[in-house]
Design a protein around this motif. Structure first.
Motif, short mmCIF file in Angstrom:
data_model
loop_
_atom_site.label_atom_id
_atom_site.label_comp_id
_atom_site.label_asym_id
_atom_site.label_seq_id
_atom_site.Cartn_x
_atom_site.Cartn_y
_atom_site.Cartn_z
N LYS A 96 15.95 -11.28 49.36
CA LYS A 96 15.69 -9.89 49.03
C LYS A 96 14.43 -9.82 48.16
CE LYS A 96 19.61 -8.57 50.90
NZ LYS A 96 19.69 -7.80 52.14
N VAL A 97 13.45 -9.03 48.57
CA VAL A 97 12.16 -9.01 47.87
C VAL A 97 11.98 -7.76 47.00
CG1 VAL A 97 11.02 -10.42 49.60
CG2 VAL A 97 11.04 -7.94 49.89
N TYR A 98 13.03 -6.96 46.85
CA TYR A 98 12.93 -5.74 46.05
C TYR A 98 13.52 -6.02 44.68
CZ TYR A 98 12.98 -0.70 45.15
OH TYR A 98 12.75 0.55 44.63
N VAL A 99 12.67 -6.20 43.67
CA VAL A 99 13.12 -6.65 42.36
C VAL A 99 14.07 -5.65 41.70
CG1 VAL A 99 11.19 -5.63 41.07
CG2 VAL A 99 12.37 -7.66 40.17
N LEU A 100 13.93 -4.35 42.01
CA LEU A 100 14.80 -3.36 41.38
C LEU A 100 16.26 -3.54 41.79
CD1 LEU A 100 12.76 -0.01 41.46
CD2 LEU A 100 13.26 -1.48 39.52
N GLN A 101 16.50 -4.21 42.90
CA GLN A 101 17.89 -4.46 43.31
C GLN A 101 18.58 -5.35 42.27
OE1 GLN A 101 18.86 -5.20 47.46
NE2 GLN A 101 20.00 -7.03 46.87
N GLY A 102 17.90 -6.41 41.85
CA GLY A 102 18.46 -7.28 40.83
C GLY A 102 18.59 -6.59 39.49
N ILE A 103 17.62 -5.76 39.16
CA ILE A 103 17.65 -5.03 37.89
C ILE A 103 18.82 -4.07 37.86
CG2 ILE A 103 16.42 -3.35 36.47
CD1 ILE A 103 13.81 -4.73 37.36
N TYR A 104 19.01 -3.34 38.95
CA TYR A 104 20.14 -2.40 39.01
C TYR A 104 21.48 -3.13 39.00
CZ TYR A 104 17.54 1.93 39.70
OH TYR A 104 16.75 3.04 39.51
N ALA A 105 21.52 -4.30 39.62
CA ALA A 105 22.76 -5.09 39.62
C ALA A 105 23.11 -5.51 38.19
CB ALA A 105 22.61 -6.32 40.51
N PHE A 106 22.13 -5.98 37.45
CA PHE A 106 22.40 -6.40 36.06
C PHE A 106 22.71 -5.19 35.18
CE2 PHE A 106 21.08 -7.51 31.72
CZ PHE A 106 21.94 -8.57 31.50
N LEU A 107 22.02 -4.09 35.42
CA LEU A 107 22.29 -2.86 34.65
C LEU A 107 23.74 -2.44 34.80
CD1 LEU A 107 21.47 -0.35 33.03
CD2 LEU A 107 20.77 0.71 35.19
N GLY A 108 24.26 -2.47 36.03
CA GLY A 108 25.64 -2.08 36.26
C GLY A 108 26.62 -3.00 35.55
N LEU A 109 26.33 -4.28 35.58
CA LEU A 109 27.20 -5.27 34.93
C LEU A 109 27.21 -5.05 33.41
CD1 LEU A 109 28.92 -7.77 35.77
CD2 LEU A 109 26.93 -9.16 35.13
N PHE A 110 26.03 -4.84 32.85
CA PHE A 110 25.92 -4.61 31.42
C PHE A 110 26.57 -3.29 31.04
CE2 PHE A 110 23.87 -3.01 27.61
CZ PHE A 110 23.80 -4.12 26.79
N TYR A 111 26.27 -2.26 31.80
CA TYR A 111 26.74 -0.90 31.51
C TYR A 111 28.27 -0.80 31.57
CZ TYR A 111 27.35 4.16 32.30
OH TYR A 111 27.75 5.47 32.23
N VAL A 112 28.87 -1.36 32.59
CA VAL A 112 30.31 -1.20 32.79
C VAL A 112 31.10 -2.32 32.11
CG1 VAL A 112 32.17 -0.97 34.48
CG2 VAL A 112 29.91 -0.01 34.98
N ALA A 113 30.89 -3.57 32.54
CA ALA A 113 31.73 -4.67 32.07
C ALA A 113 31.44 -5.09 30.64
CB ALA A 113 31.60 -5.87 33.01
N PHE A 114 30.15 -5.22 30.30
CA PHE A 114 29.81 -5.71 28.96
C PHE A 114 30.16 -4.68 27.89
CE2 PHE A 114 26.82 -6.27 25.41
CZ PHE A 114 27.14 -7.57 25.04
#
Length: 267
Positions: A96-114
């Motif tokens: 996957k070459v769209y860096v925002l995909q990884g950023i959004y994935a980490f954002l969700g993890l931080f926002y919800v689980a963390f």
């Protein structure tokens, strides 16, 4: 309105039971709650055709983080760093070459689980269950009084581009209502020996947390507005999904925890 009220009548006793029981029941409940919340988040951001956050990976990493909160508190930050790296390793291996995909994935993890994972830390504090109740009392009374004040007195828009119905008057009413409720709660907790904070501490805590809880609500709205989503889900009739109902709780939880933790530590 009737549906919202009935959901609250059924949900509040369940919430009381889970929090008072604590331990493994609270842990299991939070695992379910965060897993559903992460799936809701993925469904929202994945409406963008360029983004394809893997819901299963998000849920697994979320469970991993919650286990650290519950079992190995000292590894929480290293675990969060590992999750960040694993998300991008997965993205690279998936080509996957769209860096925002990884950023959004980490954002969700931080926002919800963390952020929500901090709920599990309260049991490590003395009389932590009664401190945890401050999260819900402040957040729920802020929401309630903000709604009442906004409906009756709202004239000036708070953030019209993010949440058109919210008003400055509603926000102020939410803060005032939460302060009153929190000070009353604190008075009785002190009187019966469950907690021992000065009433001024409850006042300051509720003032700060009420503001943060409203920004939590607006953050959830900002994400929805960005991706054109009306509600995150329908698991709570009349309220929407997990992220719709717990949006203010997500911000309030770590704020209450760290303020009380350091106050206890330093006093």
């Amino acid at each position: 309105m009737l549906t919202r009220t009935l959901t609250a009548i059924l949900g509040i006793p369940l919430l009381i039971f889970i929090i008072q029981k604590g331990g493994s029941l609270l842990f299991a409940s939070l695992l379910v709650l965060c897993s559903v919340g992460l799936l809701e988040y993925c469904n929202a951001v994945n409406t963008d055709e360029k983004i394809n956050v893997n819901p299963m990976l998000e849920a697994l990493l979320g469970i991993f983080l919650l286990c650290l909160f519950y079992f190995e508190i000292q590894f929480i930050v290293p675990g969060l760093i590992l999750c960040f790296m694993l998300i991008f390793i997965h993205q690279i291996l998936s080509n996957k070459v769209y860096v925002l995909q990884g950023i959004y994935a980490f954002l969700g993890l931080f926002y919800v689980a963390f952020l929500l994972g901090h709920i599990l830390l309260f049991e490590k504090l003395e009389n932590g269950t009664y401190i945890l109740w401050l999260v819900f009392i402040i957040s729920f009374t802020t929401d309630t009084f903000a709604y009442i004040s906004g409906v009756n007195f709202g004239k000036h828009k708070l953030c019209p581009q993010i949440s058109p119905k919210k008003s400055v008057e509603g926000a102020v009413g939410g803060v005032v209502g939460s302060i009153i409720a929190t000070v009353i709660y604190g008075y009785f907790m002190n009187k019966y020996g469950y907690l021992n904070f000065p009433l001024f501490f409850y006042f300051i805590l509720s003032l700060i947390v009420s503001v943060f809880s409203q920004f939590g609500d607006l953050t959830a709205s900002l994400i929805k507005r960005t991706f054109g989503v009306k509600d995150y889900g329908h698991i709570f009739p009349g309220h929407g999904g997990v992220l719709d109902r717990f949006d203010s709780i997500i911000f309030a939880t770590p704020v209450v925890y760290y303020i009380t933790y350091y106050y206890i530590l330093l006093r």
